[in-house]
Write a protein that holds these residues in place. Structure first.
Motif: not given
Length: 963
Positions: A123-129, A164-169, A186-190, A955-960
């Motif tokens: 992750x970048x060294x920034x305020x949000x990361x 950051x609130x979405x906790x997406x990777x 990804x994440x749906x917060x509302x 939701x976290x999805x992994x595909x091989x």
């Protein structure tokens, strides 16, 4: 020459090419290539070190995880700086891919989402990361993938993206030469779509990732693996109510214990039936429970099965895991923020430290006393209504005496204090909650207490919570001894008054039967007596009598005795003959007299007697006044029971050691009547001892002066009027520090005895800890039991340390009581939970509030416990149906309700796989199969982790894939 000239450049070019192949010229490489090289070098170093060496070199443990560690390395590119973190686990017995079966509640967020074990996070060294630029994130992930491929690592790598609130990777993992796994979360917060609130919609979402979009899911079955974990939590204590309660508690701290019967306390509290609830209400140390219900891995083929699972009861799940949620106050010293025995005992110790500033308790309430002015600004005095309520509670008369052994531990009597239910202990416990237990509030309460005691004495009213008979228990504190003796004096004074009134009544009844002439004589005789004579007769203590039973026996003996001689007819106060002993002069049987009981004495009275003995020695010529009075009483009673007795007879009965017999001892029993010697051998040969034969012996002088009076007619050895006045005077003039010293000892014992009444089941740790507490209290309070404190400052410091020990034990008692009450029908679970808590809390009990290690106590939590099938109903009852105020959700959108409780978190893992050997003709197939969960069978091609509630979905999805 030409040929030579043509061949040399070719040879030189070949040599140059060989040199270029073995030389990395970083001056010509790009910055991105140097960035990849830096990542590769760092990864190679971490691979070479291995997990154990990385831990030794300073890897940091991840919070809330026991075996997950991380190391960091800073990476610099031309434009930005990045931080690369490597997360790894120390054990080597697991697979690189955690998969479906490795579902640990302490796992890292990315481990749960994608089922991985060790991984890289850049992750970048920034305020949000996070990386907001999609091309940049893809380029960074590609660079990491190249570096990992170069060093032969199979670690997955992740990059945070979006807000950051979405906790997406996004992430990637090279699984060999053939397969690659790609990750996305990804994440749906509302505003979660209604369809995704239910298991059917989530099932269709997963199936859509590997099925053509045009397929009707309701008409086809798709076999997937399903695993679900639901987390339930009891409703927490309302924080707003807690703030209101704390404000009220601090505002009315002076009136805390006195409001236990008021109408304002209409809410049923968890500790209403605990022994300490009479004095304060403790916060429940178990703020709630978290229950994790897990459905194990199973195969699902249709949305209909998912609908059935959503309506299934949590009792159908394969595993229940219970996690108690502890109150934060267990990890921190109170520092006056909490109200309990320990906090108030600390205030009492501070009052003891202040008590040496004055001579009398009145000095602390007097406006003219300088010491009173100094403490006036920092103390709280309750209003008169509170004072009246306390006094009424202390002096409320009961129908019977309380049980003075209530709550008593086997080591309680080792503390020089008073029984829990006694008057003085109740006064001390009330003092803890009177005001803020400062010296001025205690002085106000003590003065009113003594005033009420004097009223009971002067009005001959029984002293409540004190026995009116029995011996004085010298193992208790001096004030308790004084109050016990005062209660006895009040009872004797009342008996004297009743006897005096009975005498007047009997005179009135006899006057009605006399003639008129005698009646006039009686009236004349009565008129000649003055009021002073009447009062003197009433207050005189010579009329004290023994019990009616003894009187009746003596009268019966005098009237019913057979073969009475003239001497027997005037015998008075006899308890019966003494064996075969005969009087020396008259040869009549020697009778033992009824004697007065020895006077009751308190500890200080015994000390006065010992000091007198030490001053005058053991000589019989200088006895104490009390010993002389007792001796005269015994001699008078002996003379009354044996009218023909001489001094030698009294010595033979009272002090056989002072009669030296010269007769030979015979062992054969006499066949005739009991006689002492035959007529030919009378009187018996013997003489007084040397000390009794001395001239001027006070025993013989006392014998000559003693009148023949039975015990009933003698002046009582204990003068209740005199002793009662002395006791009240002592209470009124006791030194403040002497009072506070006894109060501290009694308050500690009373508080410990109160906690000792707590029902915490079969928890042996608590039994041992309470016994240790009594021993520590005994050792610490030993200094207060001496007349003079050797070092006041050290004693006060030790007492404050004792308060900290008491606080720790008090917390343990509260935890044990709370666990026991909640798991009455699941004793195994209660014991396991408390043992786990005790193992965490007990090592920290000796720490002071300044210890750095003590900071971690705020984060203390017990481990999760598996619930057996027969214990599930007990655990289920902990989740009581929510009330209208507790139902913070209008509509329940999720299923699987537990007693009306909706899960606060739902986690689901969908997965599907494919046979490794099915159409795969690559050399890496065997390697892939070895790293999969189903070794040699299939590889996990799709995996989706779903977490959230009706208002939150991640939701976290992994595909091989085979690239």
């Amino acid at each position: 020459m030409a040929s030579i000239s043509k061949s040399n450049p070719l040879e030189e070019d070949d040599d140059a090419e060989e040199e270029v192949q073995h030389f990395d010229d970083f001056t010509l490489a790009s910055s991105w290539e140097r960035f990849i090289s830096d990542i590769e070098a760092t990864c190679r170093q971490w691979l070479a070190d291995g997990p154990k060496n990385l831990v030794e070199k300073g890897a940091v443990a991840v919070e809330d995880s026991k075996n997950l560690f991380t190391v960091k390395h800073e990476l610099k590119n031309v434009a930005k700086s990045y931080c690369m973190e490597f997360y790894f686990q120390i054990e080597n017995n697991g697979s690189q891919q955690a998969g479906i079966g490795n579902w640990n509640s302490n796992s890292h967020d990315l481990q749960l989402c994608f089922g991985v074990k060790d991984f890289l996070l850049i992750a970048p060294q920034s305020a949000s990361g996070v990386l907001l630029d999609t091309p940049e994130s893809s380029k960074l992930l590609s660079a990491v993938a190249i570096a990992l491929s170069n060093c032969g690592s199979l670690w997955p790598a992740f990059v945070p993206v979006h807000d950051p609130s979405r906790k997406a990777y996004i992430g990637i993992q090279n699984m060999g030469t053939v397969f690659t796994r790609r990750f996305e979360a990804d994440r749906i917060g509302s505003q979660v779509p209604v369809k995704l609130m239910h298991l059917e919609g989530l099932y269709e979402l997963f199936v859509s990732k590997f099925v053509y979009s045009g397929v009707d899911f309701s008409m086809h079955n798709f076999k997937v693996h399903f695993m679900m974990r639901l987390t339930y939590q009891t409703f927490p204590y309302d924080e707003e109510d807690e703030e209101i309660d704390m404000d009220e508690l601090m505002d009315d701290k002076a009136d805390t214990a006195e409001n236990y019967g008021s109408e304002s306390r209409n809410k049923v509290l968890w500790d209403d039936d605990c022994p300490w609830s009479e004095w304060y209400s403790a916060e429940d140390p178990l703020r709630g429970f978290e229950l994790v219900v897990t459905w194990a891995d199973r195969s699902v083929e249709s949305t209909l099965e998912m609908a059935e699972l959503e309506n299934a009861s949590p009792h159908d799940a394969e595993k229940w895991i219970l996690h108690p949620i502890l109150s934060p106050y267990l990890g921190d010293p109170s520092h006056g923020k909490r109200i309990d025995f320990a906090s108030q005992l600390l205030c009492l110790v501070e009052a003891l430290d202040t008590s040496f500033a004055a001579q009398f308790m009145e000095d602390f309430v007097s406006v003219e006393n300088p010491s009173s002015e100094n403490i006036k600004t920092s103390v709280v005095i309750p209003p008169p209504s509170v004072l009246d309520r306390v006094i009424k509670d202390l002096f409320r008369e009961g129908s019977k005496l309380p049980d003075f052994t209530k709550g008593e531990h086997r080591l309680s009597r080792a503390l020089k204090a008073a029984p829990l239910e006694s008057l003085f202990t109740q006064f001390c416990l009330h003092s803890l909650w009177f005001g803020n237990c400062n010296i001025r509030a205690i002085a106000f309460l003590w003065i009113e207490f003594v005033r009420e005691v004097r009223w009971c004495w002067e009005e001959t009213q029984p002293l409540p919570k004190m026995p009116i008979d029995g011996p004085i228990d010298l193992s208790t504190c001096l004030i308790n001894q004084k109050l016990h003796l005062l209660a006895i004096c009040i009872e004797k004074k009342r008996e004297m008054n009743e006897e005096f009134l009975d005498c007047i009544g009997s005179d009135d009844s006899s006057d009605a039967s006399v003639s008129m002439e005698d009646h006039r004589k009686v009236d004349k005789r009565r008129n000649t007596s003055s009021e002073a004579d009447l009062q003197r007769k009433r207050d005189s203590s010579i009329a004290e009598d023994t019990s009616n039973r003894l009187r009746f026996e003596r009268k019966t003996e005098r009237t019913n005795s057979v073969n009475q001689s003239p001497t027997d007819a005037i015998r008075r106060g006899s308890a019966g003959p003494v064996g075969t002993m005969m009087l020396l002069k008259s040869r009549q049987q020697l009778h033992a007299p009824f004697t007065q009981d020895p006077p009751l004495m308190t500890e200080d009275m015994h000390e006065e007697r010992l000091q007198a003995v030490e001053a005058f020695g053991d000589s019989l010529n200088v006895p104490g006044q009390l010993e002389k009075d007792i001796l005269l009483s015994d001699m008078s009673a002996f003379k009354a029971a044996n009218p023909d007795a001489v001094f030698e007879d009294f010595i033979r009965w009272h002090s056989p050691g002072d009669w030296e017999s010269c007769e030979p001892k015979t062992t054969e029993p006499s066949a005739g009547p009991s006689t002492e010697g035959s007529k030919d051998e009378w009187p018996p040969r013997g003489r007084l001892s040397q000390r009794m034969s001395d001239q001027g012996n006070l025993w013989r002088k006392s014998w000559n002066d003693a009148p023949a009076l039975p015990a009933d007619d003698q002046k009582p050895l204990l003068d209740p009027n005199r002793e009662g006045e002395k006791i009240v005077h002592y209470l009124e003039t006791v030194r403040p520090h002497q009072l506070l010293e006894q109060m501290v000892c009694t308050a500690f014992r009373g508080s410990a005895d109160t906690l000792n009444q707590t029902n915490f089941g079969n928890m042996r740790q608590m039994t041992s800890k309470l016994e240790q507490l009594y021993l520590i209290i005994k050792f610490t309070l030993g200094a207060l039991q001496r007349n003079n404190l050797p070092d006041k400052a050290k004693t006060v410091k030790d007492l404050k340390r004792l308060c900290m020990v008491f606080e720790n034990v008090e917390k343990l008692v509260a935890v044990a009581a709370s666990i026991h009450r909640k798991f009455l029908d699941a004793s195994r679970l209660a014991q396991v939970i408390f043992s786990d808590f005790y193992g965490i809390y007990a090592p920290t009990m000796g720490m002071s509030s300044n210890d750095e290690e003590n900071k971690s106590r705020t984060e203390m939590e017990v481990s999760r416990q598996e619930v057996s099938l027969r214990e599930r109903q007990v655990v289920s009852n902990l989740f009581s149906p929510p009330s209208a105020n507790q139902s913070w959700r209008k509509v329940l959108s999720m299923g699987n309700l537990l007693n009306g409780h909706e899960p606060i978190l739902r986690e689901i893992i969908f997965s599907t796989g494919d046979d490794v050997n099915n159409g795969i003709h690559y050399a890496a197939a065997a390697d892939v199969a070895a790293t999969s969960d189903r070794k040699g069978e299939e590889i996990e091609t799709h995996r989706m982790y779903v977490s959230g509630t009706s208002n939150d979905l991640r939701v976290g999805l992994s595909v091989t894939s085979c690239d």
